[in-house]
Enzyme design. Structure first.
Site, short mmCIF file in Angstrom:
data_model
loop_
_atom_site.label_atom_id
_atom_site.label_comp_id
_atom_site.label_asym_id
_atom_site.label_seq_id
_atom_site.Cartn_x
_atom_site.Cartn_y
_atom_site.Cartn_z
N ARG A 1 0.85 -1.19 0.00
CA ARG A 1 0.00 0.00 0.00
C ARG A 1 0.89 1.24 0.00
O ARG A 1 1.73 1.41 0.88
CB ARG A 1 -0.90 -0.01 1.24
CG ARG A 1 -1.75 1.24 1.39
CD ARG A 1 -2.70 1.14 2.58
NE ARG A 1 -3.50 2.33 2.72
CZ ARG A 1 -3.34 3.27 3.66
NH1 ARG A 1 -2.40 3.14 4.61
NH2 ARG A 1 -4.11 4.33 3.70
N HIS B 1 -2.86 10.99 0.77
CA HIS B 1 -2.37 10.76 2.13
C HIS B 1 -1.77 12.08 2.63
O HIS B 1 -0.58 12.19 2.90
CB HIS B 1 -1.36 9.61 2.15
CG HIS B 1 -1.16 8.97 3.49
ND1 HIS B 1 -1.31 7.61 3.72
CD2 HIS B 1 -0.80 9.50 4.68
CE1 HIS B 1 -1.04 7.34 4.99
NE2 HIS B 1 -0.71 8.47 5.60
N GLU C 1 -7.51 8.47 6.11
CA GLU C 1 -7.80 9.13 7.38
C GLU C 1 -8.27 10.57 7.25
O GLU C 1 -7.57 11.50 7.73
CB GLU C 1 -6.57 9.05 8.31
CG GLU C 1 -6.09 7.65 8.58
CD GLU C 1 -5.05 7.57 9.68
OE1 GLU C 1 -4.62 8.62 10.18
OE2 GLU C 1 -4.70 6.45 10.09
N ASN D 1 -7.62 1.82 9.65
CA ASN D 1 -6.33 1.96 10.32
C ASN D 1 -6.59 1.93 11.81
O ASN D 1 -7.42 2.69 12.32
CB ASN D 1 -5.67 3.29 9.97
CG ASN D 1 -5.27 3.36 8.50
OD1 ASN D 1 -5.35 2.38 7.76
ND2 ASN D 1 -4.82 4.53 8.07
N TYR E 1 -4.64 1.69 15.72
CA TYR E 1 -3.43 1.66 16.56
C TYR E 1 -3.73 1.47 18.03
O TYR E 1 -3.01 0.78 18.73
CB TYR E 1 -2.63 2.96 16.38
CG TYR E 1 -2.02 3.07 15.00
CD1 TYR E 1 -0.77 2.53 14.74
CD2 TYR E 1 -2.70 3.69 13.96
CE1 TYR E 1 -0.21 2.59 13.47
CE2 TYR E 1 -2.15 3.76 12.68
CZ TYR E 1 -0.90 3.21 12.45
OH TYR E 1 -0.36 3.27 11.20
N GLU F 1 -3.66 -0.13 8.01
CA GLU F 1 -2.50 0.23 8.85
C GLU F 1 -2.68 -0.35 10.24
O GLU F 1 -3.78 -0.26 10.81
CB GLU F 1 -2.36 1.76 9.01
CG GLU F 1 -1.90 2.48 7.79
CD GLU F 1 -1.77 3.99 8.01
OE1 GLU F 1 -1.58 4.42 9.17
OE2 GLU F 1 -1.88 4.72 7.02
C1 FCB Z 1 -1.54 7.16 10.74
C2 FCB Z 1 -1.08 7.70 9.40
C3 FCB Z 1 0.27 7.21 8.98
C4 FCB Z 1 1.23 7.06 10.13
C5 FCB Z 1 0.61 6.33 11.28
C6 FCB Z 1 1.51 6.13 12.46
O1 FCB Z 1 -2.44 8.06 11.32
O2 FCB Z 1 -2.00 7.36 8.39
O3 FCB Z 1 0.74 8.05 7.97
O4 FCB Z 1 1.76 8.27 10.47
O5 FCB Z 1 -0.55 7.00 11.70
#
Ligand code: FCB
Length: 480
Positions: free
Chosen positions: A98, A142, A187, A316, A318, A385
């Protein structure tokens, strides 16, 4: 074509290397395995081959905005090392990659004719990926908006959505014979709220009400972009948007805490999901934000455009987001990221944390996937992500040991596998990121890669997580 075999092809297993934890295969045949990147974070070559300035070039040159004064001028020099980097992806046995195209390389001022040299770069990259049997997943935006468009109002200007559609069509015209998987935006939450409300990201504006017009124009750009790619590309296309959905949680079952969850979920998630997938803005979000805007920027027909059919959703993920009713201590700085939620508190819960100080909780990913599956018609999903920043360094043995990242990725893959067995339609997983790179406001201070980059020499060194991921993929593909 000749490809340089870079230092990335280190075969030895680093000490402390852990074999993949589970034995049985848990992902469907044809599930895509990859890593993700984005143009500004990796390419460098900021002024080559006719590239114009983007909002991130401007922001990075503004004193005090980026840690250590770092910029993406050189980044990890991917613009020149792309062949080595594709070889690395192939060596790791990934089936997909990607990446994003940089709008200011393709239309330096954000409008008008194509800068062919800019598009040539992505054309070569796509050919090389395909030659290695790697499926390209192309993201059109992006965050690197051409500066000239920002000068005209950026995402607060409706015209930017039309400019995006024009740009999307131009990319599809050139690459649409070879690229099947297209993502419009990465995002939009970050583009709108970090860019125009909290000001942590480019263009650094701090106007919460205005950031909601950016939300709408990003949504509109998505819908128009979907139409443009679908009409232009000659190959079969799979279209998606990538959202960083918040797994919103709270700390009690008190009514006021649950109400805080509803509000943050509205402005973080449903303000994108509902128009894109159901064709309306949620009533409660309009009511929660009426103090900031009357939403008169939404015109007749917009919601139908935004609701253009898409084939999948990119997610995405985290960390979970904890919210609660106000604790009386005054506005929390985090609240600028959630317009209309200024009175809420954002508690620090006791969970393990990454080098970004982001809490780690894989169960929240499972919950999030099941919620989207349930509420949005079982839409196919990709994890576009997922990964962690870690304080990585090259050890005396010349290797980079990151057992923390192996544990993080393994736990999150386990959450995805559980979602699959619970019925979610998961199509692929991309770890963020292939390499360490320019982490926006944190500059080069945060390392997210499975491949370490020694910035002074641009040498790439596989971390132990890359070895682990390669073996995990091989086993899941039935190759080991
Ligand atoms: C996301 C972004 C990516 C990267 C990660 C850690 O929000 O899409 O570009 O910075 O966080």
């Amino acid at each position: 074509m000749t490809v340089t075999a870079g230092p990335a092809r280190v075969a030895a297993r680093p000490e402390g290397y852990a074999a993949p934890a589970t034995a049985a295969r848990r992902f469907p045949v044809g599930f895509y395995w990859g890593a993700a990147s984005s143009a500004y974070q990796i390419e460098g070559a900021w002024n080559e081959d006719g590239r114009g300035p983007s909002i991130w070039d401007t922001f990075a040159r503004t004193p005090g905005k980026i840690r250590n004064g770092d910029t993406g001028d050189v980044a990890i020099d991917h613009y020149h090392r792309w062949a080595e980097d594709v070889r690395l992806i192939a060596d790791l046995g990934m089936t997909a990659y990607r990446f994003s195209t940089a709008w200011p390389r393709i239309q330096p001022g954000g409008r008008g004719p194509v800068n062919t040299r800019g598009l040539d770069f992505y054309s070569r990259l796509v050919d090389e990926l395909l030659a290695f049997g790697i499926t390209p997943f192309l993201t059109l935006y992006h965050w690197d908006l051409p500066q000239e468009l920002e000068d005209a109002g950026g995402w607060t200007n409706r015209d930017t959505a039309y400019r995006f559609a024009e740009y999307a069509g131009l990319v599809a015209q050139r690459l649409g014979d070879r690229v099947e998987y297209w993502t419009t935006l990465n995002e939009p939450w970050c583009s709108a709220y970090l860019g125009y409300s909290s000001g942590e990201h480019a263009p650094g504006r701090t106007e919460p009400g205005v950031s909601l017009s950016a939300v709408h124009h990003l949504n509109l750009a998505h819908g128009l972009g979907v139409e443009a790619v679908r009409e232009t590309a000659v190959s079969l296309t799979q279209l998606a948007a990538t959202l960083n959905l918040a797994a919103v949680r709270t700390i009690s079952d008190r009514e006021e805490d649950l109400e805080a969850v509803r509000r943050v979920d509205g402005v973080a998630n449903r303000v994108f999901l509902d128009p894109m997938l159901r064709g309306f803005y949620p009533e409660d979000v309009l009511a929660d934000t009426e103090r900031l805007t009357d939403w008169s920027f939404v015109r007749d027909g917009d919601l139908k455009t935004i609701n253009a059919r898409i084939d999948a959703l990119g997610i995405n993920y985290y960390n979970p987001t904890f919210v609660a009713a106000t604790d009386g201590s005054g506005p929390d700085p985090v609240s600028a990221q959630f317009p209309g939620c200024e009175d809420l508190s954002y508690p620090q819960v006791d969970l393990p944390r990454t080098a970004m100080n982001w809490p780690i909780d894989a169960d929240s990913l499972h919950g999030l996937l099941m919620r989207v599956h349930r509420d949005y018609d079982a839409i196919p999903m990709f994890i576009t992500e997922n990964g962690m920043a870690n304080d990585d360094y090259v050890g005396p043995d010349g290797q980079v040991h990151d057992p923390e990242r192996i544990a993080y990725v393994a736990d999150h893959l386990d959450a995805v596998a559980r979602a699959i067995s619970d019925g979610a339609d998961m199509r692929g997983y991309f770890t963020w990121s292939l390499h360490d790179n320019f982490e926006w406001a944190h500059g080069y201070g945060k390392r997210f890669g499975i491949c370490y980059v020694d910035y002074p020499t641009q040498k790439r060194i596989l971390k132990s997580s890359a070895h682990w991921y390669r073996d995990f993929i091989a086993r899941e593909r039935g190759l080991a």
